[in-house]
Design a protein around this motif. Structure first.
Motif, PDB file in Angstrom:
ATOM      1  N   ALA A  14      -0.258  -5.587  -0.030  1.00  0.00           N
ATOM      2  CA  ALA A  14       0.626  -6.043  -1.099  1.00  0.00           C
ATOM      3  C   ALA A  14       2.066  -5.633  -0.787  1.00  0.00           C
ATOM      4  O   ALA A  14       2.399  -5.244   0.327  1.00  0.00           O
ATOM      5  N   PHE A  21      -4.777  -3.632  -8.974  1.00  0.00           N
ATOM      6  CA  PHE A  21      -3.890  -2.600  -9.512  1.00  0.00           C
ATOM      7  C   PHE A  21      -4.155  -2.363 -10.994  1.00  0.00           C
ATOM      8  O   PHE A  21      -4.226  -1.214 -11.443  1.00  0.00           O
ATOM      9  N   GLU A  38       4.171   1.971  -6.601  1.00  0.00           N
ATOM     10  CA  GLU A  38       3.481   2.192  -7.873  1.00  0.00           C
ATOM     11  C   GLU A  38       2.159   2.931  -7.662  1.00  0.00           C
ATOM     12  O   GLU A  38       1.790   3.814  -8.447  1.00  0.00           O
ATOM     13  N   TYR A  39       1.443   2.573  -6.595  1.00  0.00           N
ATOM     14  CA  TYR A  39       0.193   3.285  -6.291  1.00  0.00           C
ATOM     15  C   TYR A  39       0.477   4.754  -5.969  1.00  0.00           C
ATOM     16  O   TYR A  39      -0.272   5.649  -6.393  1.00  0.00           O
ATOM     17  N   MET A  84       4.612  -2.519  -4.979  1.00  0.00           N
ATOM     18  CA  MET A  84       3.300  -2.125  -5.482  1.00  0.00           C
ATOM     19  C   MET A  84       2.815  -0.860  -4.798  1.00  0.00           C
ATOM     20  O   MET A  84       2.169  -0.003  -5.421  1.00  0.00           O
ATOM     21  N   GLN A 105      -2.790  -7.899  -7.973  1.00  0.00           N
ATOM     22  CA  GLN A 105      -2.462  -7.508  -9.341  1.00  0.00           C
ATOM     23  C   GLN A 105      -3.697  -7.096 -10.127  1.00  0.00           C
ATOM     24  O   GLN A 105      -3.682  -6.094 -10.857  1.00  0.00           O
TER      25      GLN A 105
END
Length: 256
Positions: A157, A137, A164-165, A161, A134
Motif C-alpha cells: 500500500a 487496515f 498509519e500502521y 498507510m 483499506q
C-alpha cells in the motif's frame, strides 16, 4: 545475522533440494526463519520444519484464499499448536481480493476470528493483504490494534498507510519487490518508515529479488534486499542487517 520473517519452505518448489538448501543457511548468515501457515496442510508442515531445524520457527494460520476449509473444530486444533514453544505467530492471515477465491465476507469472518485467536493465545500476527488495503487496515484497527502486534507482510500500500500502521505498533515487511526498478511506491515506503519498524522477508519461493526476479526465491537472496534498503535509507548493510534482526526478534518475542 539475517532473519527471514516470512517463508514457505514447505512449498513443493523445495521438494527436490529442501534439506540441501536449508543446510546452507548458517554459513550464509541466515540465523532464523519463520515458516508461515497458509493452508491446513501448511500449518502442519510448518510445525514439522520447526521441530527438525533449530533455526526455523512456525506460524499458525490460514491464508484468505484457503479459509473455506476452516471451522471451529479445526481452529481449536490451532489453539493447541500455539502452545508449542516454536510457534511464534498467527499467520499468514488477512484479505485477498485479487484472486477472490473466497467471498469477501467469508474472508473477513475468518480474518477477524484468527485475529481473536492471536489475542487469546498472546501471539503476534503476520498479515496478508492484496488488493484489499483499506479493508485490511480497517479490520486491523478495529479488531487488533494495541494488542499483540505483528507484521504487515509484503507491504504493497501507500507510504501514508505504512505510517498509519507504524503508529498502531506494527512492523512493515520488506522483500524482493524493493529491488525492482519499477517499485517506486515500495521504495517510498522504505524511505518513510523508521528502520526500527522494518523487517525483511522472502515469501519464498515467490518474489525473488533482482537480478533473480522470476526464479525461485530463498533466504540466501536476502542480502540483496538488505542492500536495497541500505541504499534508500543511507545506512550500511551491516546496520540494516542488525536492525532488522533485532526488530524481528522483538516482534516474534524470540530471546537467547
Amino acid at each position: 545475522m539475517i532473519f527471514d520473517t516470512h517463508a514457505h519452505y514447505d512449498d513443493e518448489a523445495f521438494d527436490d533440494d529442501r534439506e540441501e538448501l536449508l543446510s546452507q543457511m548458517a554459513a550464509a548468515g541466515v540465523g532464523a526463519i519463520v515458516n508461515m501457515g497458509a493452508s491446513l496442510e501448511g500449518v502442519e508442515a510448518s510445525q514439522r520444519l520447526a521441530a527438525r531445524y533449530p533455526f526455523i520457527y512456525a506460524a499458525v494460520g490460514v491464508h484468505p484464499d484457503e479459509v473455506g476449509s476452516l471451522d471451529e473444530e479445526k481452529l481449536h486444533g490451532f489453539y493447541e499448536l500455539c502452545r508449542n514453544r516454536k510457534t511464534v505467530a498467527i499467520g499468514e492471515i488477512g484479505l485477498d481480493y485479487y484472486w477472490d477465491r473466497e467471498s469477501h465476507e467469508i474472508q473477513k469472518q475468518w480474518f477477524r476470528r484468527q485475529l481473536q485467536m492471536a489475542k487469546d493465545v498472546g501471539l503476534p500476527v503476520n498479515i496478508h493483504s492484496r488488493d484489499a488495503a483499506q479493508d485490511t487496515f480497517d479490520v486491523m484497527k478495529e479488531e487488533h490494534a494495541g494488542t499483540t502486534g505483528g507484521i504487515i507482510h509484503c507491504f504493497s500500500a501507500s507510504a501514508q498507510m505504512a505510517r498509519e500502521y507504524v503508529k498502531l505498533g506494527y512492523y512493515i515487511g520488506v522483500g524482493g519487490v524493493v529491488t525492482f526498478k519499477n517499485a517506486r511506491v515500495m521504495k517510498e515506503v522504505v524511505a518513510e518508515v523508521p528502520v526500527d519498524h522494518i523487517v525483511i522477508e522472502t515469501d519464498c519461493p515467490y518474489l525473488a529479488p533482482a537480478p533473480h526476479r522470476g526464479k525461485r526465491n530463498s533466504s540466501l537472496y536476502l542480502p540483496l534486499v538488505i542492500e536495497a534498503i541500505a541504499g534508500i535509507k543511507g545506512m550500511t548493510t551491516q546496520e540494516v542487517e542488525e536492525s532488522t534482526w533485532e526488530n524481528a526478534r522483538r516482534v516474534y518475542r524470540i530471546s537467547g
